[in-house]
Design a protein around this motif. Sequence first.
Motif, PDB file in Angstrom:
ATOM      1  N   LEU A   1      23.472  57.716  26.018  1.00  0.00           N
ATOM      2  CA  LEU A   1      24.430  56.986  26.248  1.00  0.00           C
ATOM      3  C   LEU A   1      25.815  58.018  26.439  1.00  0.00           C
ATOM      4  O   LEU A   1      26.044  58.723  25.304  1.00  0.00           O
ATOM      5  CB  LEU A   1      24.803  55.829  25.526  1.00  0.00           C
ATOM      6  CG  LEU A   1      24.028  54.737  25.593  1.00  0.00           C
ATOM      7  CD1 LEU A   1      24.528  53.448  24.388  1.00  0.00           C
ATOM      8  CD2 LEU A   1      23.999  54.134  27.004  1.00  0.00           C
ATOM      9  N   VAL A   2      26.312  58.172  27.696  1.00  0.00           N
ATOM     10  CA  VAL A   2      27.284  59.314  28.001  1.00  0.00           C
ATOM     11  C   VAL A   2      28.558  58.614  28.518  1.00  0.00           C
ATOM     12  O   VAL A   2      29.833  59.370  28.232  1.00  0.00           O
ATOM     13  CB  VAL A   2      26.756  60.330  28.898  1.00  0.00           C
ATOM     14  CG1 VAL A   2      25.608  61.282  28.227  1.00  0.00           C
ATOM     15  CG2 VAL A   2      26.562  59.805  30.253  1.00  0.00           C
ATOM     16  N   PHE A   3      28.601  57.443  28.967  1.00  0.00           N
ATOM     17  CA  PHE A   3      29.991  56.734  29.377  1.00  0.00           C
ATOM     18  C   PHE A   3      30.907  57.812  30.185  1.00  0.00           C
ATOM     19  O   PHE A   3      31.981  57.611  29.859  1.00  0.00           O
ATOM     20  CB  PHE A   3      30.537  56.463  28.002  1.00  0.00           C
ATOM     21  CG  PHE A   3      29.738  55.614  27.369  1.00  0.00           C
ATOM     22  CD1 PHE A   3      29.384  54.193  27.638  1.00  0.00           C
ATOM     23  CD2 PHE A   3      29.416  55.989  25.864  1.00  0.00           C
ATOM     24  CE1 PHE A   3      28.612  53.309  26.877  1.00  0.00           C
ATOM     25  CE2 PHE A   3      28.700  55.174  25.113  1.00  0.00           C
ATOM     26  CZ  PHE A   3      28.098  53.743  25.507  1.00  0.00           C
ATOM     27  N   ASP A   4      30.266  58.448  30.984  1.00  0.00           N
ATOM     28  CA  ASP A   4      31.343  59.551  31.937  1.00  0.00           C
ATOM     29  C   ASP A   4      31.876  58.596  33.008  1.00  0.00           C
ATOM     30  O   ASP A   4      31.167  58.664  34.021  1.00  0.00           O
ATOM     31  CB  ASP A   4      30.353  60.566  32.379  1.00  0.00           C
ATOM     32  CG  ASP A   4      31.319  61.597  33.111  1.00  0.00           C
ATOM     33  OD1 ASP A   4      32.336  61.179  33.516  1.00  0.00           O
ATOM     34  OD2 ASP A   4      30.897  62.848  33.111  1.00  0.00           O
ATOM     35  N   THR A   5      33.137  57.933  32.686  1.00  0.00           N
ATOM     36  CA  THR A   5      33.642  57.213  33.683  1.00  0.00           C
ATOM     37  C   THR A   5      34.048  57.949  35.044  1.00  0.00           C
ATOM     38  O   THR A   5      34.092  57.205  35.921  1.00  0.00           O
ATOM     39  CB  THR A   5      34.981  56.631  33.202  1.00  0.00           C
ATOM     40  OG1 THR A   5      35.935  57.418  32.628  1.00  0.00           O
ATOM     41  CG2 THR A   5      34.420  55.640  31.972  1.00  0.00           C
ATOM     42  N   THR A   6      34.450  59.242  34.844  1.00  0.00           N
ATOM     43  CA  THR A   6      34.974  59.908  36.172  1.00  0.00           C
ATOM     44  C   THR A   6      33.748  60.239  36.961  1.00  0.00           C
ATOM     45  O   THR A   6      33.756  59.862  38.053  1.00  0.00           O
ATOM     46  CB  THR A   6      35.460  61.384  35.529  1.00  0.00           C
ATOM     47  OG1 THR A   6      36.350  61.108  34.712  1.00  0.00           O
ATOM     48  CG2 THR A   6      36.010  61.983  36.760  1.00  0.00           C
TER      49      THR A   6
ATOM     50  N   GLY B   1      31.060  58.383  36.964  1.00  0.00           N
ATOM     51  CA  GLY B   1      30.253  57.276  37.392  1.00  0.00           C
ATOM     52  C   GLY B   1      28.917  57.373  36.350  1.00  0.00           C
ATOM     53  O   GLY B   1      27.879  56.664  36.769  1.00  0.00           O
ATOM     54  N   VAL B   2      28.601  57.998  35.527  1.00  0.00           N
ATOM     55  CA  VAL B   2      27.391  58.278  34.631  1.00  0.00           C
ATOM     56  C   VAL B   2      27.465  57.466  33.565  1.00  0.00           C
ATOM     57  O   VAL B   2      28.094  57.900  32.402  1.00  0.00           O
ATOM     58  CB  VAL B   2      26.925  59.941  34.400  1.00  0.00           C
ATOM     59  CG1 VAL B   2      25.673  59.706  33.904  1.00  0.00           C
ATOM     60  CG2 VAL B   2      26.757  60.414  35.945  1.00  0.00           C
ATOM     61  N   PHE B   3      26.641  56.564  33.332  1.00  0.00           N
ATOM     62  CA  PHE B   3      26.730  55.671  32.175  1.00  0.00           C
ATOM     63  C   PHE B   3      25.805  56.180  30.954  1.00  0.00           C
ATOM     64  O   PHE B   3      26.102  56.340  29.942  1.00  0.00           O
ATOM     65  CB  PHE B   3      26.391  54.170  32.674  1.00  0.00           C
ATOM     66  CG  PHE B   3      26.615  53.313  31.389  1.00  0.00           C
ATOM     67  CD1 PHE B   3      27.764  52.531  31.334  1.00  0.00           C
ATOM     68  CD2 PHE B   3      25.700  52.864  30.331  1.00  0.00           C
ATOM     69  CE1 PHE B   3      27.889  51.422  30.499  1.00  0.00           C
ATOM     70  CE2 PHE B   3      25.856  51.906  29.511  1.00  0.00           C
ATOM     71  CZ  PHE B   3      26.881  51.308  29.671  1.00  0.00           C
ATOM     72  N   ALA B   4      24.315  56.485  31.750  1.00  0.00           N
ATOM     73  CA  ALA B   4      23.663  57.148  30.772  1.00  0.00           C
ATOM     74  C   ALA B   4      22.882  58.090  31.308  1.00  0.00           C
ATOM     75  O   ALA B   4      22.738  58.291  32.623  1.00  0.00           O
ATOM     76  CB  ALA B   4      22.638  56.139  30.384  1.00  0.00           C
TER      77      ALA B   4
END
Lengths: 444, 444
Positions: free
Chosen positions: B169-174, B176-179
Amino acid sequence: MTRTLHLNAFLMGVGHHEAAWRHPRTDPRRVTDVRHFQDLARIAERGTLDSLFLADGLSVGPNPRHNIQAVFEPLTLLASLAAVTEHIGLIATVSTTYNEPFHTARKFASLDHLSGGRVGWNIVTSAQEREAVNFNRDSHPAHADRYRRAAEFVDVAIKLWDSWEDDALVFDTTAGVFANTDRVHEVAHRGPEFQVRGPLNIPRGPQGRPLLVQAGSSPDGIAFAARYAEAVFTAQQTLADGQGFYAELRRQVTAAGRDPDLVKVLPGIAPVIGGTEAEAQALAAELEELIVPDYALAQLSGILGVDLTGLPLDGPLPELPDSGTVQAHQSRYQLVTELARRERLTIRQLIGRLGGGRGHRVVAGTPEQIADQIELWFTQGAADGFNIMPPHLPGGLADFVDHVVPVLRARGLFRSDYTGRTLREHYGLPRPVSAYAASTLVSA
Amino acid sequence: MTRTLHLNAFLMGVGHHEAAWRHPRTDPRRVTDVRHFQDLARIAERGTLDSLFLADGLSVGPNPRHNIQAVFEPLTLLASLAAVTEHIGLIATVSTTYNEPFHTARKFASLDHLSGGRVGWNIVTSAQEREAVNFNRDSHPAHADRYRRAAEFVDVAIKLWDSWEDDALVFDTTAGVFANTDRVHEVAHRGPEFQVRGPLNIPRGPQGRPLLVQAGSSPDGIAFAARYAEAVFTAQQTLADGQGFYAELRRQVTAAGRDPDLVKVLPGIAPVIGGTEAEAQALAAELEELIVPDYALAQLSGILGVDLTGLPLDGPLPELPDSGTVQAHQSRYQLVTELARRERLTIRQLIGRLGGGRGHRVVAGTPEQIADQIELWFTQGAADGFNIMPPHLPGGLADFVDHVVPVLRARGLFRSDYTGRTLREHYGLPRPVSAYAASTLVSA
């Protein structure tokens, strides 16, 4: 008695909008944090909502790279939420295609005891090939076969819940009689799908049986609901469609020999709430802006059962087969293809429209405007209540509870306090009598 | 580091003694009251016990007229207890014979997240014909077949828990990468019993995998434990038997290529606690007096797989076959028949001896005497800790926590405070690394 609304909080990760996790109003790390869901349950209970609800699937979603909306297994999460709430109903989705009726009936009975009679079962048949391959199968069973199995599954579950009559436990310490086994019954079910002797290994719960909920609106789904459901979640985009579904469901419930007033219809609504209409529209636009097209296309491909990868986003949907031949989400397929046709949407426009609620109706506006829509559908024969799908969580639920619910209360449409203790009482539904009550069957 | 005890509270209705519900120290109506179990969990946590544990069966007991010891389904009950506790481990029994690995792995991962890393799985293969008939079968599979299925079941579950690496799980909101889906793996299991594609639909839990517990002491059971178990519950009546089991298990663990110090052996002990030895003996006698022979005979018949109904209570057990041919509780069968032979017990005497713990060791005495027995087995190579089975609940657990635990603490044998947060930390066991970590497998 005045007819009043029933409101269910549909919980989904950090929001129903598929891009909610990217928006500054959410913290996506909370998707695995039980305290997030405990907060949501307390907010919903503060709003005297009837119930909260968890959807479910038995595989990772089509594109976990860009979002995973649901993480917890519903029954374990609801058991945990039961411990931190007192009144609100707790509805879990469980598939009849990849479970056994004994386990399912037992877990719901256990949850009903744990929660003091607040549990409901959203009965689904699963829809995806990617679920089948996690359960010893190469392919997903056909739509009609799944509904046949579902009907027998629920028949067995009902027999199991009823297998302990309400007065079976006697606790006679002097005589050494714990249970009156004349009130405990083998169910001895032998059908095409299931052979289950019973009785269940847990006495009858406070509600007798959990509230039975159903959410598929295909012809098979409506027929199933007419026979079994006490509450129906549905997706309808327009008032006319809502009225049509409402009337058709009630017609079929009546034809099945049941009282249509005892089946509550709750269309989904994703309320995008702003202090002004412009603020609400701005929030909706922000969320739409954050959609990842690859993810949205994978979701849409899943709904349609057709791989749309690589198609131009600014072109139309390709020609698609008639909904009757669809084996997955049959009613959702029809809704989406009709929406695209009716409004002549490009694929990009369509995924923007679907991002907020996967086909459920999105309403952006002030609390009063949202209450107006709710009142309109409720009074115009399209709904007995609503399945509330906040675009972002927890804020979207708090906004609904703190700003829309007071308007509904002021209009006399919704309760200000809980008057019952059980989920059935919240929904105004009777507690079923055991089918074995006063029977002359031989005891187990 | 000093070796210290591990103590598990085995919860069972209003007590392990089969007649506890008739004794004035209990209120049998609490068997369906979640607050009773919440009280027990808080008492156990007050005593800084490592864990609490729920056994399970998939049918009503052999004679519900006279007692039903367990009512709640373990996973739902433990999820509820997780919400009202902070430290104590939560161990649920789930059968590998009548479940699917995807569901089971998922539910334990969900509970591990819900509890902040406090969950354990007691792996059982079920033992009773009356369970089989609730799951589409006419007969119960043979002992060896059940263990073969259990091994493959656990193999699949481990793959599923590992299918999400810890950093997925990376939660990269910028972006758009959740996993990071390079860290999410299909398990693609195809074995004789199961075909499961995976990955699991829930990220890896705080413990990586739940603590794996095993409780059968037959040759098949020991071999299974040697391969998989991190904690072993066992029933041993004498110090010599306890030492023999302990040495044999460690020998087989070593032979399986594992470190025997990382497998904790916890014999059951039913402590009947009194302020004086005479008081303890009087309580034991009161409980024995309340046994309903019909119920006890049904229980004993279940353990032996032989119908003893109608045999004279004051005569001996009939001739019985060798334990190797037994298909149900193989090790318990051996223990009971040896106990009866060794002490030349009549059936009445035998059911009196078994009433307190279904074959587990019953020790009646003062807190110091009970602590002495615990210390003796712990220091003499028969135990790493104990599975505490209070005869009556909640009082028997409160007595243990408030009177025996302080003695063990004063002797330096047991913790005074929790030093870890997860169940693995309480048991001094490592957190497993995902088998896929740093692998070069293709992502899902």
